[in-house]
Design an enzyme around this catalytic site. Structure first.
Site, mmCIF file in Angstrom:
data_model
loop_
_atom_site.group_PDB
_atom_site.id
_atom_site.type_symbol
_atom_site.label_atom_id
_atom_site.label_comp_id
_atom_site.label_asym_id
_atom_site.label_seq_id
_atom_site.Cartn_x
_atom_site.Cartn_y
_atom_site.Cartn_z
ATOM 1 N N ASP A 246 0.984 -1.237 -0.016
ATOM 2 C CA ASP A 246 0.034 0.180 0.057
ATOM 3 C C ASP A 246 0.973 1.212 0.166
ATOM 4 O OD1 ASP A 246 -3.000 0.792 0.633
ATOM 5 O OD2 ASP A 246 -1.682 2.288 1.775
ATOM 6 N N ILE A 247 0.650 2.087 -1.020
ATOM 7 C CA ILE A 247 1.420 3.255 -1.136
ATOM 8 C C ILE A 247 1.247 4.346 0.088
ATOM 9 C CG2 ILE A 247 2.059 5.244 -2.585
ATOM 10 C CD1 ILE A 247 1.350 3.549 -4.923
ATOM 11 N N GLU A 289 -4.607 2.467 -4.359
ATOM 12 C CA GLU A 289 -3.234 2.334 -4.224
ATOM 13 C C GLU A 289 -2.640 1.283 -3.717
ATOM 14 O OE1 GLU A 289 -4.453 4.677 -0.536
ATOM 15 O OE2 GLU A 289 -5.068 4.199 -2.557
#
Length: 391
Positions: A246-247, A289
């Site tokens: 996960d960004i 994301e």
């Protein structure tokens, strides 16, 4: 017939996907140009020779060149513009010389037949040279072109009768040539349309399995492929691990630079994932994301090392938007098949919990599902969550 087919296709070209419009326009131009050459041939003696011979032959070559270029464009090959101009130049000079300087019908037939065979060969090469799967319609079009090559070669070797002073004079060879010339637009165009139809079906199938922005698998396809990979791993007693990435602070990128910048960041993350992971690893986008990587034949320790390398590659990516540096950081969870994790649902859930553990621990970290209880125990006692280096 060629004119009618060409006009009908010209009307429908805009209804095809953008990727197919260029090859279809090239094909349509070839269909619409070819009949004019035969009209000029048939008017020999009623119009000037430069029209019926020189312009007629040039139009025929241009028509076949468009067909060859259409097949190259269809298979996403570069256009051979320099070669085509060279072929046009040779044809023009040769026909002029063999009409006015050294008048010979046999010479013109030999030259034009050879040029047509070369152009047909370029079309066949466009179909068969490459890594793509050859479809039946492509075989159909290639067969028509190969038949044309054979006819042209036989035509070169077959000397015209002494009485053949006009191109339209009846002879067995001329009958074969003009029959082929009338059938080619119909049969080859039918094959070409079938090719375009199959390409559209392939694109639709690909869109159903691939995330349109990043080019990796979508969530539905991930579920199918991951299920198969887990079944195979359990059957053969092999390890399998999962990464959920996960960004970090992705919303900040969208808010400060816009959603287009966010899209660029997602594509950059996928690019780094592909370069870091192995070819056998499967990458998918869960949504937003968040990304997933399935790692066959990889235990948790090896997956953790790989996740750390991926995290470092992202942090060192020097990603920028319009000259402004934008740091790419990610929290990554690692999970593996084991005694307590034996199905996809459990593996996804535990790996996702590990990823959120990395988030809570300060982001830009890697956390393993097997260490989750120990980390959570430390948090309950008021201790900070361990960083990725402590695992």
């Amino acid at each position: 017939m060629s004119t009618l087919i060409g006009l009908a296709l010209a009307v429908t070209v805009t209804g095809y996907p953008k990727s197919l419009r260029k090859p279809m326009r090239l094909w349509v131009r070839g269909l619409l140009i070819q009949p004019f050459s035969f009209v000029l041939f048939s008017l020999r003696g009623q119009i000037p020779d430069w029209l019926s011979i020189i312009v007629g032959n040039i139009l025929l070559i241009i028509a076949f060149a468009h067909v060859s270029q259409a097949l190259r464009a269809y298979n996403r090959k570069s256009q051979l513009n320099a070669l085509m101009f060279a072929i046009f130049g040779i044809t023009i000079v040769g026909v002029i010389l063999l009409t006015y300087v050294w008048p010979t019908l046999l010479g013109r037939i030999t030259l034009i037949s050879l040029v047509l065979a070369v152009l047909a060969g370029i079309g066949v090469d466009a179909i068969y040279r490459g890594q793509h799967r050859i479809t039946r319609p492509e075989h159909m079009v290639a067969t028509m072109l190969l038949v044309g090559i054979v006819i042209m070669m036989v035509r070169i070797l077959y000397a015209p009768d002494a009485g053949l002073i006009e191109l339209t004079t009846s002879s067995p060879m001329q009958g074969i040539v003009f029959t082929y010339g009338s059938l080619l637009p119909v049969i080859a165009t039918s094959g070409f349309l079938l090719m375009c139809g199959e390409r559209m079906n392939e694109d639709l199938s690909r869109l159903a399995t691939i995330d349109s922005l990043t080019g990796v698998y979508n969530r539905r396809t991930l579920t199918e492929l991951a299920g198969k990979a887990i079944t195979a791993s359990k059957r053969h007693g092999r390890a399998l691990s999962l990464l959920i990435l996960d960004i970090d602070h992705f919303k900040r990128i969208n808010d400060e630079f816009g959603h287009e910048a966010g899209d660029l960041a997602l594509c950059r993350v996928v690019e780094i994932m592909r370069s870091t992971l192995r070819e056998s690893d499967l990458t998918a986008r869960l949504g937003g994301e968040e990304f997933v990587a399935i790692l066959p034949d990889t235990d948790e320790a090896s997956a953790f090392v790989l996740a750390e390398r991926l995290r470092e590659e992202l942090a060192a990516s020097n990603f920028s938007i319009s000259g402004w540096p934008v740091p790419l950081r990610a929290s990554i969870g690692v999970g593996s098949l084991g005694p307590t994790i034996s199905d996809l649902e459990t593996l996804m859930r535990e790996t996702d919990r590990a990823m959120y553990s990395a988030k809570r621990g300060g982001r830009n970290r890697v956390a393993a599902a097997s260490s989750l209880e120990k980390v959570q125990g430390g948090l309950r006692q008021g201790q900070p969550e361990a960083s990725s280096e402590s695992y």
